[in-house]
Enzyme design. Structure first.
Site, PDB file in Angstrom:
ATOM      1  N   TYR A   1      -2.063   0.869  10.352  1.00  0.00           N
ATOM      2  CA  TYR A   1      -2.005  -0.290   8.420  1.00  0.00           C
ATOM      3  C   TYR A   1      -0.921  -0.156   7.875  1.00  0.00           C
ATOM      4  O   TYR A   1      -0.197  -1.511   7.593  1.00  0.00           O
ATOM      5  CB  TYR A   1      -3.480   0.549   7.707  1.00  0.00           C
ATOM      6  CG  TYR A   1      -3.520  -0.006   6.880  1.00  0.00           C
ATOM      7  CD1 TYR A   1      -3.936  -1.297   6.470  1.00  0.00           C
ATOM      8  CD2 TYR A   1      -4.064   0.583   5.633  1.00  0.00           C
ATOM      9  CE1 TYR A   1      -4.127  -1.933   5.094  1.00  0.00           C
ATOM     10  CE2 TYR A   1      -3.433   0.256   4.719  1.00  0.00           C
ATOM     11  CZ  TYR A   1      -4.105  -0.466   3.584  1.00  0.00           C
ATOM     12  OH  TYR A   1      -3.884  -0.818   2.556  1.00  0.00           O
TER      13      TYR A   1
ATOM     14  N   THR B   1       1.028  -1.135  -0.120  1.00  0.00           N
ATOM     15  CA  THR B   1      -0.380  -0.041   0.669  1.00  0.00           C
ATOM     16  C   THR B   1       0.982   0.904  -0.502  1.00  0.00           C
ATOM     17  O   THR B   1       1.911   0.848   0.221  1.00  0.00           O
ATOM     18  CB  THR B   1      -0.811  -0.181   1.553  1.00  0.00           C
ATOM     19  OG1 THR B   1      -1.697   1.368   1.122  1.00  0.00           O
ATOM     20  CG2 THR B   1      -0.296   0.200   2.531  1.00  0.00           C
TER      21      THR B   1
END
Length: 341
Positions: free
Chosen positions: A154, A130
């Site tokens: 995250y 990501t």
């Protein structure tokens, strides 16, 4: 466009294990493989996935990616030669509230899967990473060499995986890994075979489509005071079908040259604000989206836009790099999904 990295022919792709293949991106990647005649095994525990998204033609196994016994059995039974790993927790806000969950499921499960794959002789492993590994960035298109500086659990959970996989490649020269760093994935399969069907939607375009189709009262804009052109967050949106095509290329690159580690940005290099996305949806639908202003969410950076080298490295040729096409496919999928409940 000729790629800079060597690629095996598509006809030589081995059977592929797709973890998280009952999810949005994983199911679209499985479709891209199946469309090429590749044998696909989908592994998903269905904790957040949707069994209905597993493509026809894929073999399905229910379970966790970190279940060593199950993964060993699946690899052996189906002659798996490569892994596409999508199974993960992906909500920034949830990660801030439950960090241990994210480190356990994103880092721990991936490490177990990678160790099992390596022990079973798998030569190619593509890990769904990501742009959140970059944190806030500097407001400019992000090079893949930009500092790794996540601002939420995250992002850190993905960054830790990248570090571990790079070290595994350095220690095992028959093992190749690619870590595509996604920016904001959107759209749907143009044939309406798959799209977003989240149990707890949190993606901007999916939520906006829900507001347009009457599934929620209004769309909340989280923050209008960012240092951007209209005060709302700016993201690089990439169509899920183009993203799936890039994964096929990354698999081919990993299989062509053992012992390599590739971190690659996957985005178009152009950003759209929250307001611009909503305006594009209104343009394609001819309907106004009820809007409401809310506070910023914890862990949200102002701007995330890619400087992607995927075109040069892989010969990647995106077909859907247009905001109205992307949101139009997302809305068409949502309408299709509702009509076929």
């Amino acid at each position: 466009m000729s790629p800079l990295l060597p690629l095996i022919p598509e006809s030589e792709l081995p059977p592929v294990l797709v973890t998280g293949g009952a999810g949005y991106i994983g199911s679209n990647a499985a479709l891209a493989l199946l469309d090429r005649g590749v044998k696909v095994v989908v592994l998903d525990d269905l904790s957040t996935g949707n069994r209905g998204l597993v493509p026809e033609g894929a073999i399905f196994a229910q379970g966790r990616a970190g279940d060593t016994v199950l993964v060993e059995r699946v690899i052996g039974e189906h002659g798996i030669g490569a892994v596409l790993h999508f199974a993960a927790r992906i909500s920034v806000s949830e990660s801030v509230e439950q960090p241990a969950l994210y480190y356990r499921e994103n880092f721990g499960e991936t490490l177990a899967l990678a160790e099992t794959a390596l022990a079973c002789g798998i030569g190619a492993f593509v890990f769904s990473s990501t742009a959140a590994v970059y944190g806030n960035g500097d407001g400019q298109p992000l090079e893949v060499t930009a500092p790794i500086a996540p601002i939420n659990p995250y992002g850190w959970s993905k960054a830790f995986v990248e570090r571990a996989l790079a070290d595994m490649v350095a220690a095992n020269r028959s093992f190749s890994v690619a870590c595509p760093r996604y920016f904001n994935v959107c759209g749907a399969d143009p044939q309406m075979r798959s799209g977003q069907a989240s149990q707890h939607p949190h993606h901007l375009i999916e939520l906006a489509c829900h507001a347009l189709t009457g599934q929620r009262e209004r769309f909340t804009i989280f923050g209008r005071d960012y240092p951007t052109r209209d005060g709302t967050g700016v993201r690089d949106y990439v169509h899920v079908t183009d993203l799936a095509e890039a994964h096929i290329l990354l698999l081919r690159a990993c299989l062509a040259d053992p012992g390599q580690y590739h971190a690659v940005n996957l985005g178009y290099g152009q950003g759209a604000s929250v307001i611009e996305v909503l305006d594009a949806l209104e343009a394609v639908s001819g309907t106004a989206i009820p809007r409401h202003d809310g506070p910023r969410r914890a862990g949200d950076p102002a701007v995330l836009v890619a400087k992607s080298q995927a075109r040069e490295l892989l010969g990647w040729q995106p077909r859907f790099a247009d905001l109205e096409i992307m949101v139009g496919h997302a809305l068409a999928w949502e309408q299709h999904r509702l009509a076929n409940r």
